[in-house]
Design a protein around this motif. Structure first.
Motif, PDB file in Angstrom:
ATOM      1  N   LEU B  36       0.831  -1.198   0.000  1.00 31.77           N
ATOM      2  CA  LEU B  36       0.000   0.000   0.000  1.00 31.77           C
ATOM      3  C   LEU B  36       0.872   1.256   0.000  1.00 31.77           C
ATOM      4  O   LEU B  36       0.551   2.247  -0.649  1.00 31.77           O
ATOM      5  N   ARG B  37       1.973   1.203   0.717  1.00 25.85           N
ATOM      6  CA  ARG B  37       2.864   2.355   0.803  1.00 25.85           C
ATOM      7  C   ARG B  37       3.450   2.689  -0.560  1.00 25.85           C
ATOM      8  O   ARG B  37       3.478   3.845  -0.976  1.00 25.85           O
ATOM      9  N   ASN B  38       3.924   1.664  -1.231  1.00 28.75           N
ATOM     10  CA  ASN B  38       4.474   1.841  -2.565  1.00 28.75           C
ATOM     11  C   ASN B  38       3.403   2.375  -3.523  1.00 28.75           C
ATOM     12  O   ASN B  38       3.657   3.285  -4.314  1.00 28.75           O
ATOM     13  N   LEU B  39       2.224   1.798  -3.431  1.00 29.88           N
ATOM     14  CA  LEU B  39       1.111   2.230  -4.264  1.00 29.88           C
ATOM     15  C   LEU B  39       0.790   3.701  -4.032  1.00 29.88           C
ATOM     16  O   LEU B  39       0.625   4.476  -4.978  1.00 29.88           O
ATOM     17  N   ALA B  40       0.713   4.089  -2.765  1.00 26.01           N
ATOM     18  CA  ALA B  40       0.417   5.481  -2.418  1.00 26.01           C
ATOM     19  C   ALA B  40       1.477   6.419  -2.993  1.00 26.01           C
ATOM     20  O   ALA B  40       1.166   7.468  -3.563  1.00 26.01           O
ATOM     21  N   GLN B  41       2.722   6.013  -2.867  1.00 25.43           N
ATOM     22  CA  GLN B  41       3.813   6.845  -3.363  1.00 25.43           C
ATOM     23  C   GLN B  41       3.744   6.986  -4.884  1.00 25.43           C
ATOM     24  O   GLN B  41       3.967   8.068  -5.426  1.00 25.43           O
ATOM     25  N   THR B  42       3.433   5.888  -5.557  1.00 29.01           N
ATOM     26  CA  THR B  42       3.298   5.913  -7.015  1.00 29.01           C
ATOM     27  C   THR B  42       2.265   6.940  -7.457  1.00 29.01           C
ATOM     28  O   THR B  42       2.463   7.679  -8.421  1.00 29.01           O
TER      29      THR B  42
END
Lengths: 206, 206
Positions: B36-42
DNA sequence: ACCTGAACACCGTTCAAGT
DNA sequence: ACCTGAACACCGTTCAAGT
């Protein structure tokens, strides 16, 4: 092998303990809840000890997946020896045994078919050595039935793929809960395996 | 819906962006590498923003899995409308469409069949609402063929389960790399789907 | 209502150190 | 050779706060 109670600093049989406790934890908790740290703690060893025996988490998962194929091979061999010179019975029992093992160890089965590895777009690049033996046994049974004139198929390999696919798919449909509202009783589910083997034989038998 | 370029503090369409970027990332990186963190950053949003739209990671995964079933239902409906009053052709095309979608979106397919959820020992307790529609369409086609006297089966439900199992299993065998050394060319793989539908029809047709 | 930042309890993995 | 402890860069999730 010798493993009695040698619970001092050096563990002695850590590899095997990691493996078997790992497999238990996997089936209990699912792949997403199995952590190396948790596993190490369960065994009573530092969170870092596993790295002396497995390169990383993937290595442990691969070992478990491989053992699944070995278990399958053993079960297949037992059946083949139990019904010698009877390819039809062998074929039927192989399918049912596959289904039984897959349903009993759903997480391991998942691992065996890439549950941990990322699925590559290019499937052609992913060998899977340990799975060959069990698959080959199925092919052998089919070729044997063909040679005996019992099966009317022309391509044993193709036939084996179709049979394996069917059983594998059914196992997943069952363990995933997909059939929840469709086949509600376990008796019905057990019947499904038998009906599927019958249908496969129907398309195969001479 | 209105979503042009409103890239200030309030995002506007974050739910949909999370969903579609999430699905892309999932298929690119695999379930274990999607965070989720990576997704949010993307997307360009704080690691916490997703929680305003999805209860947790499982909720997003469920949404993606559901969309997979909806996509399947849409594909099925299109086929059924394309070949009206031709259950045999419908049955065949449904199978091939299933295989195509499953191979194109292996990670989503995995999710649809419990790839994220822990497999429960008691499969009877896991409903799966969104999958019903697509499955029912297959049952309808089979019942239609039965009513028209084209299919010689007595239990459409059982028949649908067997057909679905086969196609699903084949898709997994393909995307997992299991067939790597067995069916080495894509052409052969495509043929497998056709052969399987033929074999199923062989066991079904009157 | 929607988003941010700090914080917590976890991960896998590495590295220097202990036995 | 085998194991430990500290450390690093990640996670998911919660909570108080900002707009």
């Amino acid at each position: 092998m010798a493993g009695k109670t040698k619970k001092s600093y050096h563990h002695g049989d850590l590899y095997n303990e990691l493996f078997s406790a790992g497999k238990s934890l996997l089936e209990e908790s699912g792949i997403h809840n199995l952590s190396l740290r948790n596993l190490a703690q369960t065994i009573g060893v530092s969170h870092n000890a596993p790295y002396r025996h497995f390169k990383d988490k993937a290595a442990l998962m691969t070992a478990i997946a491989d053992s699944g194929f070995e278990e399958l091979t053993a079960a297949f061999l037992k059946i083949i020896k139990k019904y010698p010179d009877n390819p039809i019975k062998q074929f039927k029992e192989l399918g049912l045994a596959y289904l039984k093992l897959a349903i009993q160890n759903p997480e391991t089965t998942d691992l065996m078919f890439g549950g941990f590895t990322k699925k590559e777009k290019d499937w052609l690049a992913q060998p899977n050595q340990s799975s060959h033996a069990s698959f080959q046994l199925l092919v052998d049974v089919i070729e044997n039935g063909q040679a005996k004139g019992l099966f009317k198929i022309e391509n044993p390999l193709e036939c084996a793929i179709v049979a394996w696919s069917s059983m594998h798919g059914l196992a997943i449909l069952i363990t995933s809960g997909f059939l929840h509202d469709i086949a509600t009783s376990r008796i019905q589910i057990k019947k499904l395996g038998e009906r599927l083997t019958e249908l496969l034989l129907l398309g195969i038998q001479a």
